[in-house]
Write a protein that holds these residues in place. Structure first.
Motif, PDB file in Angstrom:
ATOM      1  N   ARG A 146      40.925 -21.311 -30.263  1.00  0.00           N
ATOM      2  CA  ARG A 146      42.285 -20.870 -29.937  1.00  0.00           C
ATOM      3  C   ARG A 146      42.438 -19.380 -30.184  1.00  0.00           C
ATOM      4  O   ARG A 146      43.087 -18.671 -29.425  1.00  0.00           O
ATOM      5  CB  ARG A 146      43.286 -21.638 -30.798  1.00  0.00           C
ATOM      6  CG  ARG A 146      43.318 -23.115 -30.523  1.00  0.00           C
ATOM      7  CD  ARG A 146      44.252 -23.831 -31.466  1.00  0.00           C
ATOM      8  NE  ARG A 146      44.308 -25.244 -31.141  1.00  0.00           N
ATOM      9  CZ  ARG A 146      45.195 -26.089 -31.627  1.00  0.00           C
ATOM     10  NH1 ARG A 146      46.109 -25.667 -32.477  1.00  0.00           N
ATOM     11  NH2 ARG A 146      45.188 -27.354 -31.296  1.00  0.00           N
ATOM     12  N   ARG A 147      41.836 -18.935 -31.268  1.00  0.00           N
ATOM     13  CA  ARG A 147      41.946 -17.526 -31.633  1.00  0.00           C
ATOM     14  C   ARG A 147      41.321 -16.642 -30.551  1.00  0.00           C
ATOM     15  O   ARG A 147      41.865 -15.606 -30.182  1.00  0.00           O
ATOM     16  CB  ARG A 147      41.248 -17.298 -32.980  1.00  0.00           C
ATOM     17  CG  ARG A 147      41.618 -15.985 -33.642  1.00  0.00           C
ATOM     18  CD  ARG A 147      40.990 -15.874 -34.997  1.00  0.00           C
ATOM     19  NE  ARG A 147      41.710 -16.596 -36.031  1.00  0.00           N
ATOM     20  CZ  ARG A 147      41.241 -17.655 -36.667  1.00  0.00           C
ATOM     21  NH1 ARG A 147      40.061 -18.131 -36.365  1.00  0.00           N
ATOM     22  NH2 ARG A 147      41.951 -18.257 -37.601  1.00  0.00           N
ATOM     23  N   SER A 148      40.155 -17.064 -30.024  1.00  0.00           N
ATOM     24  CA  SER A 148      39.500 -16.247 -28.994  1.00  0.00           C
ATOM     25  C   SER A 148      40.282 -16.299 -27.679  1.00  0.00           C
ATOM     26  O   SER A 148      40.324 -15.313 -26.943  1.00  0.00           O
ATOM     27  CB  SER A 148      38.046 -16.681 -28.776  1.00  0.00           C
ATOM     28  OG  SER A 148      37.959 -18.023 -28.373  1.00  0.00           O
ATOM     29  N   ALA A 149      40.934 -17.438 -27.370  1.00  0.00           N
ATOM     30  CA  ALA A 149      41.751 -17.523 -26.148  1.00  0.00           C
ATOM     31  C   ALA A 149      42.915 -16.535 -26.214  1.00  0.00           C
ATOM     32  O   ALA A 149      43.191 -15.804 -25.260  1.00  0.00           O
ATOM     33  CB  ALA A 149      42.268 -18.949 -25.959  1.00  0.00           C
ATOM     34  N   ILE A 150      43.586 -16.500 -27.354  1.00  0.00           N
ATOM     35  CA  ILE A 150      44.719 -15.587 -27.539  1.00  0.00           C
ATOM     36  C   ILE A 150      44.256 -14.136 -27.495  1.00  0.00           C
ATOM     37  O   ILE A 150      44.862 -13.280 -26.844  1.00  0.00           O
ATOM     38  CB  ILE A 150      45.443 -15.893 -28.866  1.00  0.00           C
ATOM     39  CG1 ILE A 150      46.076 -17.287 -28.816  1.00  0.00           C
ATOM     40  CG2 ILE A 150      46.515 -14.843 -29.175  1.00  0.00           C
ATOM     41  CD1 ILE A 150      46.529 -17.831 -30.161  1.00  0.00           C
TER      42      ILE A 150
END
Length: 928
Positions: A624-628
């Protein structure tokens, strides 16, 4: 005249409605019986959290506090004066069920067709709505400001949100507004007719040219009844056995119309049952909440509503009746599998409110490859198989058998279950067929309809220099030395992650706080190294900075509390980061040291958007962190803006990580924007790989991500448009490209295995799946026996004690713990409140439950988080999270991740008793 209790109960009964209809800011201005301090609290909640949370606080204030005479009338008048007239009607004079149902229908119609309605000339429509009094003066100003600040579409979204809060009759008025403002295409889309053919009845009800009221005019959204759902040849071929009443698995690629085939089979099934004078009942099962609304609105309701009653139910639903009643009152029910399993279990336990398999005539299982051990689909199908095999015995004994439903499974890829040999792959396919009791697995030749994207792998060279990563590795080595740790693998790898987690768990059990704290920090640095290799250095730095800010906050006591002690090891770790912080920050600003994977991704995105007339794509990433972070990287890069890239992220809804999850509504909003090209680049976690109806894409990129062959096929299937491409961006030496090759091999193995299964003669096929079914039933019996034995062994709560994972301080005994709704373990003892501090939780997501988490609780001595402060029916209950505690059971220290791992029978929380005690203690205080 209604008593005070009647008025309060009325507000309680209609709370789910009021939550949707009240705009807090507009109502508060007209309320005098609530004090200024409480009003400010409600306003603050609206600004810092959401209008929904503020409405909850307003309703709680009204229900649970004493107010002067006349408060009820003032509340009704305030709702009306604040533009919430529909809410005022519910409180003052509730509408009849038929009017309520009709209004709900209109609201649902607006929701379903919102992607089209967002094209309206918002300013023009807004003024007309205000003139027709379905927008208040405040609404008008807010919508116009939204148009000016964020654009026409954003303003249209705000307008639609506000008109549906008006009393029944607004829909007819809105249609007149569309007619007056010459939005004839939108009028036709909402009604199925042109304005000349459509009448508004004198009583305000919506009607067609024959004057039929809307409650009887069920084809409003689609116009005339559709005689047939047209299937392509390959779709009709795979449906054939199911149309004959047989159980099958339909295996077709993503985007080839599996759900449409299921709609057709459902229609034919219900038509046949009706012709035979038998009742038909169809349940469509999905494994993700967003899929419930998707299948309902885009397929089943859309095509079958003119002939059959269709309803949907999920954890997000706010329906007032039970699931059993919904099944009884409708022909087609779309729901998450867990809901059906819960009600099947109720029936098994003798609850009258349960559902039996014999109540259903057809079950459609979406993404049926999940019907494997431990899954909820499998739990449902085990019940089916047990009844089927009981029926064989009943038949032999010439006794009446129990009806079981037809089964239809849908999948794009059953996978091979990790098989390395063809024999095992074939066994995996057969086991899925056995679990679903499938007569056959059906695949189709798509012919010219087949859309296979062009595939390529973009390999990024390893960095020549990585000074940012070198600094982090240096910090990690210093921690290793301090804690006397000797890693058995390279830092920055998955193996290192597993090693350091094990070290932390062992150290917690041994009460070795030095190693435990160091292991926690090492895990964060290892995550930063992973981010450094996939996203920007500045993102990795921000992650570390945020982690240390949060850790430092834990060591700062709330005002008036004693200072939290820092150990020597904690001082060492904080100082170590502080000493290297400036250096890391400076290095993060230097673009020449960025990872080459990002460069490859940048090149690929620019290539897609410059070589295509209308590019629309998805990037899949691991976390999720990399998507954001990737969405932010695209949004901040002017090169992308020049070629027309409009990016947004979409992530999962589960709250299992430190990153705030997306609600189902937020996911729908992003996907709608993608559908209307307001967004043309989605950056998603695996939540978007499977099932979600995403608009046609012409390119798909898997960024430094590879899982299994099922995920690869699902992701690749998102590229449905003509001349689409599928690209894997992989770092050199990461092993990602190699694992993709393994998945390609497994995909070919899967296709061959399916063909081998299809070629088995029917007798051999049935013998083999029968053998697997009996094996599955026997395994389930063993599991059930073990579970019962485990239940019998449930120990007294006095057998277990809990201590702080951070400093080993005693927290409580098992005797202090009670359980809410069979899932939340709480400690409401007054002495427990003396040993924890309360902190704000900034990552909470919206929830529509009887309880709400309101910050978290932490150790007063070391700041270690223990759990959350849960608001349950207006009572604050400290709720413990066992993974944050050290458990002593039978004199042994244990790391427990989930409460159900403990064989302890905690008593249920007695709400009435606690509330009574609170009231008595409050009266005692007032009399002093």
């Amino acid at each position: 005249m209604a008593s005070e209790n009647d008025k309060i109960n009325l507000i309680k009964d209609f709370t789910p409605r009021l939550r949707k209809l009240i705009e807090v800011e507009l109502v508060l201005d007209h309320l005098d019986f609530i004090g200024k301090e409480q009003k400010d609290l409600i306003r603050t909640k609206a600004k810092t959290q959401s209008n929904l949370k503020a409405v909850d606080l307003l309703i709680e204030t009204i229900i649970y506090r004493q107010h002067p005479d006349g408060w009820f009338r003032e509340f009704v008048d305030a709702l009306s004066a604040g533009g919430c007239k529909h809410a005022a009607i519910y409180v003052d004079c509730p509408p009849s069920p038929s009017v309520e149902a009709e209004n709900d229908y209109c609201v649902r119609l607006i929701e379903l067709l919102s992607p089209s309605l967002l094209r309206m000339k918002t300013t023009e429509v807004c003024h007309a709505c205000f003139a027709e009094e379905i927008l208040s003066r405040e609404d008008l100003e807010i919508v116009l400001a939204e148009c000016q600040n964020k654009g026409n579409i954003s303003g249209a979204r705000e307008l639609l949100k506000r008109i549906v809060r008006f009393p029944p009759g607004w829909f007819s008025t809105f249609l007149n507004v569309l007619k007056k403002t010459e939005h004839l295409d939108l009028f036709k889309e909402l009604t199925g007719d042109t304005p000349d053919d459509f009448l508004i009845a004198g009583n305000g009800e919506l009607g067609n040219s024959l004057g039929v009221p809307m409650s009887d005019c069920t084809t409003v959204a689609e116009g005339p009844e559709k005689d047939d759902i047209v299937l392509r040849d390959y779709q009709m071929a795979v449906a054939k056995p199911a149309l004959e009443g047989k159980n099958i698995i339909i295996c077709l690629p993503t985007g080839s119309g599996k759900t449409r085939v299921a709609v057709y089979i459902t229609k034919e099934h219900l038509d046949n049952r009706r012709r035979e004078g038998r009742q038909g009942k169809v349940v469509i099962l999905v494994n993700k909440v967003p899929l419930v609304e998707q299948h309902y609105s885009t397929e089943f309701w859309k095509f079958l509503k003119h002939k059959y009653k269709v309803e949907r139910v999920s954890g997000d639903s706010q329906l007032k009746i039970s699931f059993t009643e919904i099944v009884q009152k409708n022909d087609i029910i779309i729901c998450t599998a867990q809901i059906l399993e819960n009600y099947l279990e109720r029936a098994h336990s003798g609850d009258d409110d349960g559902i039996k398999l014999s109540d259903l005539s057809l079950i459609v299982i979406d993404e049926c490859h999940h019907t494997q051990k431990g899954g909820v689909y499998n739990n449902i199908m085990i019940r089916y198989l047990k009844q089927k095999h009981k029926n064989v015995k009943l038949k032999k004994d010439q006794k009446e058998t129990v009806a079981i439903p037809q089964i239809l499974g849908l999948t794009a890829s059953p996978g091979v279950g990790g098989a390395k040999k063809m024999e095992k792959a074939e066994e995996h396919i057969l086991r899925i067929c056995a679990n679903l009791d499938a007569y056959k697995i059906m695949t189709g030749d798509l012919g010219e309809n087949k859309k296979e994207p062009h595939k390529n792998i973009a390999t990024a060279e390893a960095r020549k220099e990585d000074p940012f990563g070198d600094v982090i590795k240096g910090i990690m080595n210093a921690i290793h030395t301090h804690a006397e740790l000797n890693p058995t693998c390279d830092v920055g790898t998955q193996n290192y992650e597993q090693w350091v987690v094990q070290k932390e768990q062992n150290a917690a059990k041994e009460e070795n706080q030095k190693v435990r704290v160091c292991a926690e920090h090492l895990r964060q640095y290892n995550e930063a190294l992973y981010q450094n290799n996939t996203i920007r250095m500045c993102d990795a730095f921000s992650f570390l900075e945020k982690y240390f800010d949060e850790e430092l906050k834990k060591k700062v006591a709330p005002e008036g509390e004693e200072t939290i002690i820092k150990t020597d090891t904690e001082k060492f770790l904080f100082t170590l980061f502080k000493d290297n912080k400036v250096k890391l920050q400076e290095l993060a600003k230097n673009p020449q040291y960025e990872n080459n994977s990002l460069f490859k991704l940048r090149t690929k995105i620019l290539q897609e958007f410059t070589s295509r007339e209308k590019a629309r794509g998805i990037i899949f990433t691991k976390t999720r962190r990399s998507a954001i972070a990737l969405a932010q990287w695209v949004q901040e890069n002017p090169k992308f803006q020049e070629v027309g890239v409009k990016a947004c992220h979409v992530i999962g809804g589960g709250d299992q990580s430190v990153v705030k999850p997306m609600t189902a509504a937020e996911q729908r909003d992003v996907l709608n924007k993608f559908r209307i090209a307001e967004v043309n680049l989605l950056i998603a976690t695996t939540v978007a790989e499977e099932g979600l109806d995403i608009a046609e894409c012409n390119f798909v990129i898997r960024y430094c991500l590879v899982t299994n062959e099922i995920a690869m096929i699902q992701a690749r299937g998102r590229g449905r448009a003509e001349d689409s491409s599928y690209t894997l961006v992989a770092g050199e030496g990461s092993g990602v490209a190699e694992r993709e090759s393994v998945n390609e091999y497994r995909e070919k193995m899967m296709s061959k295995a399916i063909e081998k299964v299809k070629k088995l003669n029917q007798e051999e096929y049935e013998n083999r799946i029968k053998e697997y079914q009996i094996q599955a039933i026997m395994e389930e019996r063993v599991r059930t026996t073990k579970k019962k034995q485990k239940g019998l062994k449930k120990e007294s709560p006095s057998k277990v004690k809990f201590s702080c994972r951070g400093c080993n301080k005693p927290v409580c005994s098992g005797e202090d713990i009670e359980i809410i709704e069979n899932m939340h373990r709480v400690n409401v003892k007054p002495q427990f409140r003396e040993i924890f501090i309360q902190r704000e939780n900034t990552t909470l997501a919206e929830r529509l439950l009887d309880y709400d988490t309101n910050g978290f609780i932490a150790c007063k001595d070391c700041g270690q988080r223990w759990g959350s402060l849960m608001l349950y029916r207006s009572i604050e209950c400290p709720c413990l999270d066992v993974k944050n505690l050290l458990v002593t059971y039978d004199e042994k220290k244990k790391n427990i991740k989930k409460w159900n791992e403990l064989t302890i029978q905690f008593p249920a929380f007695d709400y009435a008793e606690y509330a009574r005690n609170m009231a008595e203690s409050s009266e005692d205080e007032e009399s002093m």
